[in-house]
Design an enzyme around this catalytic site. Sequence first.
Site, PDB file in Angstrom:
ATOM      1  N   CYS A 329      12.219  94.189  64.524  1.00 49.83           N
ATOM      2  CA  CYS A 329      12.299  93.118  63.528  1.00 49.83           C
ATOM      3  C   CYS A 329      13.670  93.141  62.841  1.00 49.83           C
ATOM      4  O   CYS A 329      14.673  92.866  63.479  1.00 49.83           O
ATOM      5  CB  CYS A 329      11.154  93.235  62.534  1.00 49.83           C
ATOM      6  SG  CYS A 329      10.886  91.705  61.582  1.00 49.83           S
ATOM      7  N   HIS A 436       6.221  93.909  65.739  1.00 49.37           N
ATOM      8  CA  HIS A 436       5.644  95.044  65.026  1.00 49.37           C
ATOM      9  C   HIS A 436       4.404  95.531  65.778  1.00 49.37           C
ATOM     10  O   HIS A 436       3.685  94.735  66.381  1.00 49.37           O
ATOM     11  CB  HIS A 436       5.226  94.640  63.613  1.00 49.37           C
ATOM     12  CG  HIS A 436       6.375  94.370  62.699  1.00 49.37           C
ATOM     13  ND1 HIS A 436       7.265  95.343  62.318  1.00 49.37           N
ATOM     14  CD2 HIS A 436       6.769  93.223  62.079  1.00 49.37           C
ATOM     15  CE1 HIS A 436       8.161  94.815  61.493  1.00 49.37           C
ATOM     16  NE2 HIS A 436       7.894  93.536  61.340  1.00 49.37           N
TER      17      HIS A 436
END
Length: 488
Positions: A329, A436
């Site tokens: 991310c 994630h």
Amino acid sequence: MTAPVIMVLGTASSVGKSTLVAALCRIAVRRGIKVAPFKAQNMSNNAAVTDAGGEIGRSTAVQAAAAQIAPTTAMNPILLKPEGQRRSQIIVEGTPWRTLDALDYWQRKDLLWNVVTRNLDRLRAQYDLVIAEGAGSPVELNLKPRDIVNARVATYAQARTLLVGDIDTGGIFAQLLGTLMLLDPEERALVQGLIVNRFRGDPALFADGIAILEARSGVPVFGVVPWIDALGLAEEDAVVLERGVRPSTDGLTIAVVKLPTIANFDDVDPLAAEPGVGVHYIERPDQLAGAAAVILPGVKHTLAARRWLRERGFDAALQAFPGAVVGICGGYQLLGERISDPEGVEGNGGDEPGLGLLPVTTVFTAEKRTVQVTGEALMPWAQRLPITGYEIHMGRTQPLGQARAAVRMRQRNRVPVEERDGYVTPDGRIWGCYLHGIFANHAFRHAWLTSLGWREQPTSIPVDPYHRLADHVQAALDKQHLDQLFAR
């Protein structure tokens, strides 16, 4: 009939409220009770995505898993995601609302009380029992007049309230008795029991302590909960990282850069749980020595993290690092050639060169993506391995030149797609993506570790962590008190 509410208040942050709520949820399920967790307001950059694409605190999603239900935004209607010392993005019912400094938010808290009660009422209509969690201390006297998460929730619901203190930090008598003293009379009247949490040693040695607490407070002690290690559950916030690095081993070492406003650091927990793998959180380049890999995790404020890396001297160290380099991310954004925030989405915005380890650029826009994802890996060492995870980000990252995607997306929020995400170098050493939870995929995790020289070791059959937690807490609490707590 409106469901009763159990309220778990703590004497301070990080006394174990979240874990105890998860335990109580699983204990309730085993008693045949349809139960849901609730936390009116959470402050954490560890977030999760619901099936509907809403964003909630990660700890609430863990509690929902303990309750064996899918998490919803009603369970955590307000989430504050800090971007620095004084500024946070405010998520209301799963969607970004505003970005405010602490004073502006404090002045608007009364406006959000209806959001809290509406969602709590919704859960009470759908479930047999709601187990609510407070935040921090319920007796911060300067903040109490506009409290929307602690005693005000307990009073509104006339909740069966438990007060939890952490004996491992010391001062358990001051914690519990001082908190009770500072509660208003109507709030204190709701407290049905005290819990002494994280006791090291034989709990029988605290028998005198129990007698003192009960005599001074007039409230029964429900139990003394012993310390429990390596539960494998996601932590609520980064406070836990202040207590030191994760346990190390003599095997493979993975360094995780402890970026400011670190987010979703539980992404690395499955790595730390593997035999022969040590995970270390680092803040200086010299701490990279001896590591087989370095991970740049998620972060709430990417540009601020970029400047921090430069100031700490990480640029040259990461570019010269011989092992694997991974970005998840915000960490993926940092690995690229450039990061631009022309609209000031994060703080004051700006434009910064990235670390230059991947040929991608990131531009921030106001649109936030929160989705659950299924797909397959495209790394040389993990070709076509199935993966699942979730995305929470605001930037859009584009490759420069021919793309070498790290992941092929097959579904977003259960809708079929054919998209690619991330980037991987031809040798598979450096890669990043927005996904994630990617290391929670067993086959993918083992393939990456094996590429680093790790050898899989025989392990015993894993125990459901929620059952283990529930067994641990249930054994420590008085059965009669528990029966009264769960009475319908």
